[in-house]
Design a protein around this motif. Structure first.
Motif, mmCIF file in Angstrom:
data_model
loop_
_atom_site.group_PDB
_atom_site.id
_atom_site.type_symbol
_atom_site.label_atom_id
_atom_site.label_comp_id
_atom_site.label_asym_id
_atom_site.label_seq_id
_atom_site.Cartn_x
_atom_site.Cartn_y
_atom_site.Cartn_z
ATOM 1 N N LEU A 1 -7.943 3.875 14.989
ATOM 2 C CA LEU A 1 -8.674 2.696 15.440
ATOM 3 C C LEU A 1 -7.727 1.799 16.252
ATOM 4 O O LEU A 1 -6.500 1.920 16.159
ATOM 5 N N ASP A 2 -8.316 0.904 17.005
ATOM 6 C CA ASP A 2 -7.521 -0.068 17.759
ATOM 7 C C ASP A 2 -6.765 -0.943 16.755
ATOM 8 O O ASP A 2 -7.374 -1.714 15.995
ATOM 9 N N PRO A 3 -5.418 -0.880 16.722
ATOM 10 C CA PRO A 3 -4.652 -1.585 15.686
ATOM 11 C C PRO A 3 -4.228 -2.995 16.084
ATOM 12 O O PRO A 3 -3.608 -3.703 15.264
ATOM 13 N N ARG A 4 -4.495 -3.462 17.275
ATOM 14 C CA ARG A 4 -3.890 -4.704 17.765
ATOM 15 C C ARG A 4 -4.324 -5.919 16.955
ATOM 16 O O ARG A 4 -3.498 -6.783 16.645
ATOM 17 N N ALA A 5 -5.572 -5.994 16.579
ATOM 18 C CA ALA A 5 -6.021 -7.155 15.804
ATOM 19 C C ALA A 5 -5.320 -7.205 14.452
ATOM 20 O O ALA A 5 -4.914 -8.281 13.976
ATOM 21 N N TYR A 6 -5.108 -6.066 13.853
ATOM 22 C CA TYR A 6 -4.474 -6.021 12.537
ATOM 23 C C TYR A 6 -2.965 -6.224 12.644
ATOM 24 O O TYR A 6 -2.338 -6.784 11.735
ATOM 25 N N ALA B 1 1.556 -10.167 11.842
ATOM 26 C CA ALA B 1 2.598 -11.060 12.386
ATOM 27 C C ALA B 1 2.367 -12.497 11.934
ATOM 28 O O ALA B 1 3.320 -13.225 11.571
ATOM 29 N N GLN B 2 1.112 -12.927 11.922
ATOM 30 C CA GLN B 2 0.803 -14.290 11.469
ATOM 31 C C GLN B 2 1.143 -14.467 9.999
ATOM 32 O O GLN B 2 1.711 -15.491 9.594
ATOM 33 N N ALA B 3 0.816 -13.481 9.187
ATOM 34 C CA ALA B 3 1.114 -13.575 7.749
ATOM 35 C C ALA B 3 2.618 -13.602 7.513
ATOM 36 O O ALA B 3 3.118 -14.337 6.638
ATOM 37 N N GLN B 4 3.327 -12.826 8.281
ATOM 38 C CA GLN B 4 4.779 -12.809 8.119
ATOM 39 C C GLN B 4 5.400 -14.152 8.531
ATOM 40 O O GLN B 4 6.349 -14.639 7.883
ATOM 41 N N ALA B 5 4.883 -14.769 9.580
ATOM 42 C CA ALA B 5 5.401 -16.076 10.011
ATOM 43 C C ALA B 5 5.143 -17.140 8.954
ATOM 44 O O ALA B 5 6.026 -17.971 8.651
ATOM 45 N N THR B 6 3.952 -17.115 8.385
ATOM 46 C CA THR B 6 3.645 -18.076 7.320
ATOM 47 C C THR B 6 4.560 -17.858 6.127
ATOM 48 O O THR B 6 5.032 -18.836 5.500
ATOM 49 N N LEU B 7 4.817 -16.642 5.835
ATOM 50 C CA LEU B 7 5.714 -16.339 4.717
ATOM 51 C C LEU B 7 7.108 -16.894 4.983
ATOM 52 O O LEU B 7 7.733 -17.523 4.093
ATOM 53 N N ALA C 1 1.540 -11.743 -0.499
ATOM 54 C CA ALA C 1 0.313 -10.956 -0.686
ATOM 55 C C ALA C 1 -0.462 -10.836 0.625
ATOM 56 O O ALA C 1 -1.028 -9.780 0.935
ATOM 57 N N ALA C 2 -0.497 -11.913 1.394
ATOM 58 C CA ALA C 2 -1.177 -11.868 2.692
ATOM 59 C C ALA C 2 -0.492 -10.897 3.639
ATOM 60 O O ALA C 2 -1.150 -10.179 4.402
ATOM 61 N N VAL C 3 0.830 -10.874 3.574
ATOM 62 C CA VAL C 3 1.572 -9.909 4.400
ATOM 63 C C VAL C 3 1.244 -8.476 3.973
ATOM 64 O O VAL C 3 1.011 -7.591 4.816
ATOM 65 N N ASP C 4 1.223 -8.241 2.672
ATOM 66 C CA ASP C 4 0.907 -6.886 2.185
ATOM 67 C C ASP C 4 -0.503 -6.467 2.596
ATOM 68 O O ASP C 4 -0.736 -5.309 2.976
#
Length: 408
Positions: A122-127, A132-138, A188-191
């Protein structure tokens, strides 16, 4: 005095007219000839009848041609047969676990795939962006957690030296706990983001054969779609489910307790043998509506002769009767007194023997009494036989025997 000729003639005529009417010599001769002819005709007819019945007598006395085989002792496998269905041990309808557009399909219809092989992407770009957003928040919250811990350390030291209040130290500790929980949530959001990104790559969950494609490249799929991308069916090994009457259950349980019972699979019309395997499951209950118990057997199916959904004939060997006395099944006849067979005597006449019939397996039948090993048994031509009939025997596997004995 001389008689008058005319009077003599007149007297003679009168005697013929008024006398006892004695037959004339000519009449007697004709009657005798007729009697001789009648006697001669009767004698001829009698001779003719005797000449006609002589060939019939010879035909009646002619030996009756039959075919015979010897009763033998062998180990007789007792098997039961039922109609079954080929079922895969595993079958999975592969579906997308996240929403997205199919970029590429990597399998071909009918291809053998292994567990873990990539089937579609599947197109993976959205995921990837969500990850990346979850990792930045972390990372942000990890930094705040570090600052909160530093504040806690300073507040604790001030409190211990008497320069700070206990309330300030407690507040700093609480802030550390809050930030720690925030960081755990961020992790957890990153995972989750990583997991969703991995779901964009659709892999085979089991090894098996890929069926027909349900979607094509460029199609938009969703996690809640009723139709999957493809169905993977495990072909090797494979199973067959069939049913037998509940009366066979004791022998099945007894045999299965000792060792897995062998099961042979043929085509539905039994014209071709397909596979051999072992019984693996006897259902825990009998179907009360049919009185049947379900069974399942497993086969390695390396040559792929068994196909999911196929109707087949399953034969399970329940036990083996050792040293059973058997004869060809066509030799056993039915009469008013029960089953019987025709036995060939040493002088090639027939003897009727009442028998007790056991199991029938294939083209042979076990006999429990009435026959001994080596007895020569008539297997064809029984319709014209009776006790004592003379026979001309063709031995199965042997030469024809000329019979000279007469009917008893």
């Amino acid at each position: 005095m001389r008689d008058d000729p005319e009077n003599q003639d007149t007297q003679t005529d009168g005697d013929q007219t008024t006398g006892s009417q004695t037959p004339s010599p000519s009449t007697v001769r004709w009657l005798a000839l007729g009697a001789i002819l009648v006697v001669a005709a009767g004698a001829g007819a009698l001779t003719l009848r005797q000449g006609d019945t002589a060939p019939l007598a010879k035909i009646a006395a002619a030996p009756i041609p039959v075919t015979a085989a010897f009763a033998s002792v062998r180990d007789l496998p007792i098997a039961r047969t039922g109609l079954g269905t080929v079922l895969p041990l595993n079958q999975v309808d592969v579906k997308a676990r996240v929403d997205g557009q199919i970029q590429r399909i990597f399998f071909s219809e009918g291809q053998e795939v292994k567990a873990g092989d990539v089937l579609a992407q599947l197109d993976p770009r959205a995921y990837a962006a969500q990850l990346a957003q979850a990792q930045a928040t972390l990372q942000k919250d990890v930094a705040q957690l570090a600052n909160a811990r530093a504040d806690e350390g300073r507040a604790t030291k001030l409190t211990q030296s008497g320069a700070g209040t206990t309330q300030a130290a407690d507040t700093a500790r609480a802030q550390v706990a809050v930030m720690q929980a925030t960081v755990d949530g961020d992790q957890a959001a990153v995972d989750t983001a990583k997991l969703n990104l991995s779901y964009a790559t659709i892999a085979a969950p089991i090894s098996g054969r890929a069926g027909l494609k349900q979607v094509n490249e460029g199609a938009l799929v969703h996690a809640n779609d009723a139709t999957g991308i493809v169905t993977i069916t495990q072909i090797r090994p494979i199973s067959v489910q069939f049913s037998l009457p509940q009366d066979d259950l004791p022998d099945l349980l007894s045999g299965q307790h000792s060792a897995p019972l062998p099961v042979a699979i043929d085509t539905r019309d039994r014209s071709k043998h397909l596979a051999d395997g072992n019984l693996t499951v006897i259902d825990s209950q009998v179907d009360t509506t049919t009185g049947m118990v379900k069974l399942k057997a497993e086969f390695d199916n390396q040559d792929q002769t068994l196909w999911p959904g196929e109707l087949v004939t399953a034969q399970v060997t329940e036990r083996i009767d050792r040293n059973a006395l058997v004869v060809p099944s066509i030799a056993v006849q039915s009469g008013q007194k029960g089953p019987y067979i025709f036995v060939v005597t040493p002088n090639n006449t027939v003897k009727v023997a009442q028998v007790t019939v056991g199991q029938t397996v294939g083209d042979v039948t076990a006999l429990r009494s009435g026959v001994a090993e080596g007895d020569n048994i008539v297997v064809s031509g029984q319709s014209r036989l009776a006790d004592g009939t003379s026979m001309q025997v063709t031995q199965i596997g042997g030469a024809q025997q000329n019979v000279v004995s007469e009917a008893q």
